[in-house]
Design an enzyme around this catalytic site. Structure first.
Site, short mmCIF file in Angstrom:
data_model
loop_
_atom_site.label_atom_id
_atom_site.label_comp_id
_atom_site.label_asym_id
_atom_site.label_seq_id
_atom_site.Cartn_x
_atom_site.Cartn_y
_atom_site.Cartn_z
N GLU A 55 -30.09 39.05 25.53
CA GLU A 55 -29.40 38.24 24.51
C GLU A 55 -30.18 36.99 24.17
OE1 GLU A 55 -26.08 37.23 26.86
OE2 GLU A 55 -25.07 39.13 26.61
N PRO A 56 -31.38 37.12 23.65
CA PRO A 56 -32.16 35.92 23.36
C PRO A 56 -31.64 35.18 22.13
CG PRO A 56 -33.35 37.87 22.64
CD PRO A 56 -32.07 38.36 23.26
N GLY A 57 -31.64 33.86 22.22
CA GLY A 57 -31.33 33.04 21.05
C GLY A 57 -32.59 32.30 20.66
N GLY B 102 -32.44 33.33 27.51
CA GLY B 102 -33.07 32.26 28.29
C GLY B 102 -34.57 32.25 28.35
N CYS C 168 -26.03 5.28 13.98
CA CYS C 168 -25.79 4.04 14.73
C CYS C 168 -25.49 4.37 16.17
CB CYS C 168 -24.66 3.24 14.09
SG CYS C 168 -25.28 2.44 12.62
N GLU C 169 -26.54 4.64 16.87
CA GLU C 169 -26.54 5.16 18.24
C GLU C 169 -28.03 5.32 18.51
OE1 GLU C 169 -23.98 6.95 21.12
OE2 GLU C 169 -23.28 7.10 19.08
N ARG D 196 -30.76 18.01 20.08
CA ARG D 196 -31.50 18.44 21.28
C ARG D 196 -32.31 17.33 21.95
NH1 ARG D 196 -34.92 21.79 21.76
NH2 ARG D 196 -34.13 22.88 23.58
N TYR E 187 -30.64 17.09 25.49
CA TYR E 187 -31.38 17.82 26.53
C TYR E 187 -32.74 17.18 26.84
CZ TYR E 187 -28.24 21.56 24.84
OH TYR E 187 -27.17 22.30 24.44
#
Ligand SMILES: *Cc1c(COP(=O)(O)O)cnc(C)c1O
Length: 410
Positions: free
Chosen positions: A268-270, A227, A337-338, A307, A311
């Protein structure tokens, strides 16, 4: 990335050349950047027994996993498939933390059979586990500390109404189950969400875990999840990892002394490890002036990078085909198409059809969340290491779209 010889380069490799050689859209990762981040994290937590468990879900290409292994990290896996992928990439079972949510007991049993560390996320599962395995298999327990943190409601997972972990308010119940089944608990875990800026939030989380840990004998590690916030906008502040490292390490040392054991501290970093390493290269298909904005339509979209839409994430965009000349304001949109706005109202060097745009910070939750929506092909991936570009995933083909579909002859 630097400007040299009129080209945007990573480790001396031109991104424009890569777009020409491998086509667009294309994910490109700077391997040195990833190694730099691992080293920075290791350095920030010196003096404690740090174990980094890279969050596989951020970017799960086996070559990235192998790079992490070489850099000395372990991994966190959130599905049995990720566990298997990590094993395929060469991680030993003891280096793999398995942190599932809402999975079946069968999947947990499979993970036990593979020998990885099991992180239990709910009380019914703890009871099942006790009934089935008793004290034969060491476990970790995922606690929910009820800290509201994170950049966006969708990535904030530690609050009171979150589905993740066992509420810290249920600790007494947990202890009863642990005692009744004589469970062998060797770790406690929290992961409060993504994009946490403040060292104080990590410290608050740590203190809650310390309090809980006093109730358990024989712990070997405490896991504070991932995080760490990464800078996405030019003026964004990111987690001061050295400050977090210094403060949390200090508190951890004090706790270990009191606890009487030199515990391991896990993270646990991503995003922190891989976000900045990644660029999504896309070609401009159309420049479309309208009364409101000038749209730049590119050959990618929310199917490859979700993303921004999911988000409201900000991703920097640069026109790597144009180094000089005037700048104009554009809204960069995808070809799905969105409504799939990648970046709104951005200043770019004047854009023309055929230009290549680089979307920055695309390493984490980019390819790993990509889909075939609109029956589009997923891009290729390139990893640059030692100044050499390596193709690490081929672009999909139309056959991939048909694969697994069964024509029943209508
Ligand atoms: C997603 C996740 C992480 C990584 O989060 P980042 O924000 O990418 O650092 C770590 N641990 C668990 C359990 C996760 O689900």
């Amino acid at each position: 990335m630097e400007v040299k010889d009129q080209q945007f380069q990573i480790q001396g490799v031109s991104l424009i050349d890569l777009a020409q050689e491998y086509g667009t859209p294309l994910y490109v990762y700077d391997g040195e950047k990833i190694l730099e981040k691992v080293k920075l994290l290791q350095k920030s937590f010196s003096g404690v027994n740090l174990k980094i468990k890279y969050a596989t879900k951020a970017l799960s290409n086996i070559n990235i996993l192998k790079l992490m292994k070489k850099a000395g990290t372990g991994v966190d896996a959130v599905s049995i498939e990720e566990v298997k992928l990590c094993q395929y990439a060469g991680f030993e079972p003891h280096e793999i933390m398995y942190t599932p949510n809402s999975v079946s007991f069968e999947e947990i049993q499979e993970a036990v059979a593979l020998g990885v560390m099991i992180n239990i996320d709910n009380i019914p599962m703890l009871e099942h586990f006790g009934t089935y395995f008793g004290n034969k298999v060491p476990i970790c327990i995922r606690l929910n500390p009820h800290i509201l943190a994170g950049g966006n409601a969708k990535i904030s997972v530690g609050h009171i109404d979150s589905k993740f972990g066992i509420s810290i308010l249920q600790l007494k119940h947990v202890l009863k189950v642990v005692e009744a089944h004589n469970l062998h608990v060797i770790g406690l875990h929290i992961h409060t969400g993504s994009d946490i800026l403040d060292a104080e939030v990590f410290l608050r989380g740590a203190n809650i875990v310390f309090d809980a840990a006093r109730e358990f004998k024989g712990l070997k590690f405490l896991d504070f999840g991932g995080g760490f916030k990464v800078a996405y906008k030019p003026d964004d502040i990111s987690t001061d990892i050295e400050e977090v490292g210094a403060k949390v390490s200090q508190a951890f040392k004090v706790f270990c002394k009191e606890y009487g054991t030199d515990l391991e501290i896990w993270f646990e970093p991503g995003k922190f490890l891989v976000s900045e390493s990644g660029y999504l290269l896309a070609k401009v298909n159309v420049v479309k002036p309208t009364p409101a904005s000038t749209f730049v339509g590119v050959d990618t979209g929310l199917n490859h990078l979700i993303r921004p839409m999911m988000y409201d994430a900000y991703h920097g965009v640069i026109n790597i085909s144009k180094l000089d000349g005037p700048e104009r304001i554009y809204t960069i949109v995808g070809y799905i198409c969105e409504t799939d706005t990648i970046a709104a109202d951005r200043k770019l060097k004047e854009v023309q059809e055929g230009d290549i745009l680089a979307i920055k910070n695309a390493g984490a939750y980019g390819y790993s969340m990509a889909s075939n929506y609109n029956s589009r092909l997923r891009p290729a991936e390139v990893l640059i290491l030692n100044s050499k570009a390596n193709l690490i995933r081929e672009r999909e083909t139309f056959e991939d779209i048909l694969r697994h579909q069964l024509d029943i002859g209508l």
